[in-house]
Design a protein around this motif. Structure first.
Motif, PDB file in Angstrom:
ATOM      1  N   ALA A 135      42.501  48.560  38.139  1.00 50.22           N
ATOM      2  CA  ALA A 135      42.138  47.412  38.934  1.00 50.22           C
ATOM      3  C   ALA A 135      43.286  46.324  38.386  1.00 50.22           C
ATOM      4  CB  ALA A 135      40.722  46.971  38.654  1.00 50.22           C
ATOM      5  N   LEU A 136      43.357  46.054  37.123  1.00 44.52           N
ATOM      6  CA  LEU A 136      44.285  44.826  36.775  1.00 44.52           C
ATOM      7  C   LEU A 136      45.781  44.975  37.180  1.00 44.52           C
ATOM      8  CD1 LEU A 136      42.902  43.958  33.216  1.00 44.52           C
ATOM      9  CD2 LEU A 136      42.558  42.509  35.351  1.00 44.52           C
ATOM     10  N   GLY A 137      46.260  46.335  37.200  1.00 42.64           N
ATOM     11  CA  GLY A 137      47.336  46.662  37.649  1.00 42.64           C
ATOM     12  C   GLY A 137      47.767  46.409  39.055  1.00 42.64           C
ATOM     13  N   GLY A 138      46.655  46.395  39.905  1.00 47.38           N
ATOM     14  CA  GLY A 138      46.863  46.380  41.230  1.00 47.38           C
ATOM     15  C   GLY A 138      46.668  44.566  41.541  1.00 47.38           C
ATOM     16  N   VAL A 139      45.931  43.971  40.746  1.00 52.92           N
ATOM     17  CA  VAL A 139      45.811  42.454  40.726  1.00 52.92           C
ATOM     18  C   VAL A 139      47.100  41.950  40.342  1.00 52.92           C
ATOM     19  CG1 VAL A 139      44.623  40.585  40.075  1.00 52.92           C
ATOM     20  CG2 VAL A 139      43.418  42.709  40.718  1.00 52.92           C
ATOM     21  N   PHE A 140      47.446  42.300  39.395  1.00 54.61           N
ATOM     22  CA  PHE A 140      48.939  41.667  38.571  1.00 54.61           C
ATOM     23  C   PHE A 140      49.998  41.718  39.578  1.00 54.61           C
ATOM     24  CE2 PHE A 140      46.949  41.958  34.343  1.00 54.61           C
ATOM     25  CZ  PHE A 140      46.471  40.648  34.253  1.00 54.61           C
TER      26      PHE A 140
ATOM     27  N   LEU B 207      53.799  51.088  38.998  1.00 54.97           N
ATOM     28  CA  LEU B 207      55.135  51.852  38.674  1.00 54.97           C
ATOM     29  C   LEU B 207      56.078  51.780  40.062  1.00 54.97           C
ATOM     30  CD1 LEU B 207      53.944  55.145  37.299  1.00 54.97           C
ATOM     31  CD2 LEU B 207      55.368  53.362  36.149  1.00 54.97           C
ATOM     32  N   PRO B 208      55.638  51.719  41.465  1.00 59.13           N
ATOM     33  CA  PRO B 208      56.771  51.786  42.306  1.00 59.13           C
ATOM     34  C   PRO B 208      57.230  50.212  42.365  1.00 59.13           C
ATOM     35  CG  PRO B 208      54.748  52.709  43.373  1.00 59.13           C
ATOM     36  CD  PRO B 208      54.265  52.084  41.733  1.00 59.13           C
ATOM     37  N   GLN B 209      56.558  49.154  42.091  1.00 59.32           N
ATOM     38  CA  GLN B 209      57.047  47.891  42.033  1.00 59.32           C
ATOM     39  C   GLN B 209      58.134  47.665  40.868  1.00 59.32           C
ATOM     40  OE1 GLN B 209      56.864  45.327  44.478  1.00 59.32           O
ATOM     41  NE2 GLN B 209      58.631  44.371  43.431  1.00 59.32           N
TER      42      GLN B 209
ATOM     43  N   GLY C  30      65.248  49.149  39.079  1.00 57.02           N
ATOM     44  CA  GLY C  30      66.411  50.086  39.469  1.00 57.02           C
ATOM     45  C   GLY C  30      66.017  51.679  38.958  1.00 57.02           C
ATOM     46  N   PHE C  31      64.694  51.888  38.757  1.00 56.47           N
ATOM     47  CA  PHE C  31      64.337  53.275  38.486  1.00 56.47           C
ATOM     48  C   PHE C  31      64.337  54.272  39.784  1.00 56.47           C
ATOM     49  CE2 PHE C  31      62.547  51.152  34.357  1.00 56.47           C
ATOM     50  CZ  PHE C  31      62.981  52.284  33.592  1.00 56.47           C
ATOM     51  N   GLY C  32      64.793  55.206  39.611  1.00 51.91           N
ATOM     52  CA  GLY C  32      64.618  56.204  40.922  1.00 51.91           C
ATOM     53  C   GLY C  32      63.269  56.863  40.726  1.00 51.91           C
TER      54      GLY C  32
ATOM     55  N   GLY D  66      50.085  42.671  42.741  1.00 46.33           N
ATOM     56  CA  GLY D  66      49.792  42.001  44.136  1.00 46.33           C
ATOM     57  C   GLY D  66      49.962  40.648  43.972  1.00 46.33           C
ATOM     58  N   LEU D  67      49.343  40.057  43.071  1.00 42.03           N
ATOM     59  CA  LEU D  67      49.042  38.461  43.167  1.00 42.03           C
ATOM     60  C   LEU D  67      50.084  37.718  42.279  1.00 42.03           C
ATOM     61  CD1 LEU D  67      45.222  38.504  43.357  1.00 42.03           C
ATOM     62  CD2 LEU D  67      46.898  38.255  45.055  1.00 42.03           C
ATOM     63  N   VAL D  68      50.855  38.330  41.088  1.00 40.29           N
ATOM     64  CA  VAL D  68      51.439  37.632  40.233  1.00 40.29           C
ATOM     65  C   VAL D  68      52.649  38.285  40.029  1.00 40.29           C
ATOM     66  CG1 VAL D  68      51.469  36.200  38.021  1.00 40.29           C
ATOM     67  CG2 VAL D  68      49.147  36.808  39.079  1.00 40.29           C
ATOM     68  N   SER D  69      52.604  39.029  39.005  1.00 41.55           N
ATOM     69  CA  SER D  69      53.566  40.122  38.746  1.00 41.55           C
ATOM     70  C   SER D  69      53.138  41.267  37.753  1.00 41.55           C
ATOM     71  CB  SER D  69      54.702  39.304  37.946  1.00 41.55           C
ATOM     72  OG  SER D  69      55.881  40.213  37.516  1.00 41.55           O
ATOM     73  N   TRP D  70      54.011  42.502  37.974  1.00 41.59           N
ATOM     74  CA  TRP D  70      53.464  43.517  37.084  1.00 41.59           C
ATOM     75  C   TRP D  70      53.932  43.327  35.543  1.00 41.59           C
ATOM     76  CZ3 TRP D  70      57.854  45.190  33.917  1.00 41.59           C
ATOM     77  CH2 TRP D  70      59.152  44.743  34.473  1.00 41.59           C
ATOM     78  N   ARG D  71      54.472  41.912  35.305  1.00 42.74           N
ATOM     79  CA  ARG D  71      55.032  41.931  34.080  1.00 42.74           C
ATOM     80  C   ARG D  71      53.630  41.212  33.125  1.00 42.74           C
ATOM     81  NH1 ARG D  71      60.547  41.680  33.312  1.00 42.74           N
ATOM     82  NH2 ARG D  71      61.681  41.624  35.147  1.00 42.74           N
ATOM     83  N   TRP D  72      52.787  40.664  33.881  1.00 41.81           N
ATOM     84  CA  TRP D  72      51.562  40.341  33.367  1.00 41.81           C
ATOM     85  C   TRP D  72      50.636  41.396  32.729  1.00 41.81           C
ATOM     86  CZ3 TRP D  72      49.871  36.071  31.467  1.00 41.81           C
ATOM     87  CH2 TRP D  72      50.536  34.671  31.593  1.00 41.81           C
ATOM     88  N   ALA D  73      50.962  42.732  33.272  1.00 40.09           N
ATOM     89  CA  ALA D  73      50.220  43.957  32.716  1.00 40.09           C
ATOM     90  C   ALA D  73      50.543  44.027  31.183  1.00 40.09           C
ATOM     91  CB  ALA D  73      50.645  45.202  33.349  1.00 40.09           C
ATOM     92  N   PHE D  74      51.733  43.396  30.936  1.00 40.20           N
ATOM     93  CA  PHE D  74      52.269  43.388  29.357  1.00 40.20           C
ATOM     94  C   PHE D  74      51.779  42.229  28.630  1.00 40.20           C
ATOM     95  CE2 PHE D  74      55.503  46.187  31.361  1.00 40.20           C
ATOM     96  CZ  PHE D  74      54.910  47.467  30.967  1.00 40.20           C
TER      97      PHE D  74
END
Length: 469
Positions: A163-168, A43-45, A51-53, A170-178
Motif C-alpha cells: 500500500a505504501l509503495g503505491g501511495v509514495f 518498480l516501473p517508475q 533507466g532500467f529496462g 503516486g503522491l510523492v516519490s518512490w524515494r520515500w519508500a527508502f
C-alpha cells in the motif's frame, strides 16, 4: 529484569522498559517486512527514472533477496558469537545508511549497491531481533504470544508495504519508500541501546570461516538460480548452472561441518526433528502463501479486468486474515501444540486455496475469493508461528542466533522460491488465455500445503526435554 517475569501469570504486566524493548524489536521486524514489499508497485517508475529496462527491473528485488537469504545464516551465527544486541544495532545502522543512499540514488549501480546493503542489513537484523525475543522470554505461553504478535506484524508489514509503495509513488516519490527506513532506523537506534538487554554468552567459539563462505555462496547460488529460472525459463544455463553449483556448495559445506572442531552449524542441531522439519514447513509455508499473490494478481487484473487499486484492496483483505492468524496462533498452540498448529494450519490453508484452482472468468468469484483467502491467510500465520515456536524449542541460549538464523533463512528462501515457480507454471500451462495456467499454479500451491502438512504430521517429533548444553 528477569526472564521469570515473563513466564508468570502476570506476564502481561510488563514494565515500561520491557514494553519499549518489545516495541523496538517489533518495529524493526515490521519495517523490514514493509521494505520487502514496498517496491513492487514502484518498480516501473524507478525503471523510468533510472533507466532500467523491463528485463533488468527484477534485479532491484533480486539483489536484495540474494543478500538477505545468502548472509542470514552467517549473521545468525555471528550474533551468537559476538552478541545479538550488538549485531541488531549494527544492522539497523546499516539499514539507515543504505536506505539513505538508495533514496538519493541517481544511477543503476548506486541503487543496486544500496539494495545489496539493505539485504545484508536484513540478514543481520532479523535473526538478531528474533534471538533477542526468544532469549528474553522463557518457552511457554508468554513466548508464544510474542511470536504470534511478531508474525501478525510482519504479515501486516507485507500488506502495508504494498500500500505504501503505491501511495509514495503516486503522491510523492518512490524515494520515500527508502527515506522512511532512515527515520525508523534513527528512532530505533536512539531507544534500543537503553531498553534492550540480553543474557551474557559464557563462551565464544571461533567462527567457522570456510563453512561460512561455503553456505553463503550456496545460498546465493540457490536464490540466483531460482530467480533466473522464474524470469527467463528453467532450461537455460542461467538457471540450472547456479542450482548445480548450489548443490555442490551445500555438499562442500556439510563436508566442512563434519570435520571442523567448532562448526558454523552443528549437525546435531540439524538432526533434531523439530529444527529440520520445522524449517522445511516454514520455508514451504512462506513459499506457498507469498507466491499465491502472483497468480491471483494475474487473475484479478488480466482475467477479471480489475484495476491495480481494486486488486490492492482485495490483497489488503488477505492481509487482515494473516494478521488475525498471527493473533490467534498462540491460543491455538496453547490448546493443541506447535506441531499440530503447523499441521492443521497448512491443511486449512490448502483446503482454502484449492477452490481457487477452479476459478472462472466470471466476477462472481470475487466474494468466494475474499472468503477463502482470508481463511487461508489466517491458517498460514498459525502454521508460521507454529514453526517459529517449534524450530527454537529446547535450543540452548548460545545457539539461539543459529536457530533463528535458520528460521530467517527459511523465510527468505521461501519468499524467493515461490513466485518464480508459480510464474513458470502459469506460463507453461497458459493456452489462449492465462486462466488455465493460473488454475494449475493455484492447484499445485494447494497440493504443496497438504503434502507438507502430512509430512510434518508423520515425521516431526517435538523435543521432550532440554537439549544438552
Amino acid at each position: 529484569m528477569t526472564t521469570a517475569t515473563f513466564a508468570t501469570p502476570v506476564a502481561d504486566r510488563l514494565t515500561t522498559r520491557q514494553r519499549l524493548a518489545v516495541a523496538v524489536l517489533f518495529t524493526a521486524n515490521f519495517t523490514l517486512a514493509v521494505d520487502f514489499a514496498v517496491l513492487n508497485v514502484a518498480l516501473p517508475q524507478i525503471g523510468r527514472d533510472l533507466g532500467f529496462g523491463t528485463a533488468s527491473l527484477q534485479w532491484i528485488v533480486t539483489t536484495f533477496a540474494l543478500c538477505a537469504a545468502g548472509f542470514t545464516l552467517f549473521f545468525g551465527r555471528v550474533a551468537d558469537l559476538y552478541g545479538h544486541k550488538r549485531l541488531f544495532l549494527i544492522g539497523m545502522a546499516l539499514l539507515g545508511v543504505t536506505s539513505l543512499v538508495a533514496g538519493f540514488a541517481n544511477g543503476q549501480a548506486t541503487l543496486l549497491t544500496a539494495r545489496a546493503g539493505q539485504g545484508i542489513a536484513t540478514a543481520m537484523v532479523l535473526p538478531a531481533a528474533l534471538s533477542l525475543l526468544t532469549t528474553t522470554f522463557d518457552e511457554g505461553p508468554a513466548r508464544d504470544r510474542v511470536l504470534g504478535l511478531r508474525g501478525a506484524l510482519m504479515a501486516a508489514g507485507f500488506t502495508t508495504g504494498a500500500a505504501l509503495g503505491g501511495v509514495f509513488t503516486g503522491l510523492v516519490s518512490w524515494r520515500w519508500a527508502f527515506f522512511i527506513n532512515v527515520v525508523v532506523a534513527v528512532v530505533v537506534l536512539a531507544i534500543a541501546p537503553f531498553v534492550i538487554s540480553e543474557r551474557p554468552t559464557r563462551r565464544r567459539p571461533r567462527l567457522d570461516t570456510p563453512g561460512a563462505i561455503a553456505i553463503t555462496l550456496a545460498l546465493i547460488a540457490l536464490v540466483f538460480g531460482i530467480t533466473t529460472g522464474g524470469n527467463t525459463g528453467w532450461g537455460g544455463p542461467g538457471a540450472w548452472g547456479p542450482l548445480i553449483a548450489a548443490v555442490i556448495l551445500f555438499a562442500i559445506f556439510f563436508a566442512i561441518e563434519s570435520r571442523v572442531a567448532e562448526p558454523l552449524v552443528s549437525l546435531a542441531l540439524l538432526k533434531r526433528s523439530n529444527v529440520a522439519w520445522g524449517n522445511l514447513a516454514g520455508l514451504l509455508a512462506f513459499a506457498t502463501f507469498t507466491s499465491l499473490v502472483f497468480p491471483l494478481t494475474l487473475y484479478l487484473q488480466e482475467t477479471l479486468g480489475f484495476g491495480a487499486v481494486t486488486a490492492g484492496l482485495i490483497f489488503a483483505w488477505l492481509g487482515v486474515g494473516t494478521v488475525t492468524g498471527g493473533l490467534i496462533a498462540p491460543r491455538v498452540i496453547g490448546k493443541i501444540n506447535a506441531k499440530a498448529a503447523i499441521t492443521v494450519g497448512l491443511l486449512v490453508q490448502g483446503a482454502a486455496t484449492l477452490p481457487l484452482a477452479f476459478v472462472s472468468d466470471g466476477r462472481g468469484w470475487v466474494i468466494p475469493l475474499l472468503i477463502v483467502t482470508f481463511i487461508g491467510g489466517m491458517a498460514n500465520l498459525v502454521a508460521i508461528v507454529g514453526y517459529t515456536v517449534t524450530a527454537t524449542a529446547k535450543v540452548p541460549h548460545e545457539q539461539q542466533g543459529l536457530a533463528t538464523g535458520l528460521i530467517t533463512m527459511s523465510q527468505q528462501v521461501g519468499i524467493t522460491l515461490g513466485t518464480p515457480v508459480m510464474s513458470s507454471l502459469v506460463t507453461a500451462f497458459a493456452a489462449s488465455t492465462l486462466l488455465p495456467g493460473i488454475q494449475v499454479a493455484i492447484g499445485v500451491n494447494a497440493a504443496i500445503c497438504v503434502v507438507t502438512a502430512v509430512l510434518v504430521g508423520v515425521f516431526m517429533r517435538l523435543p521432550a526435554s532440554p537439549a544438552p548444553e
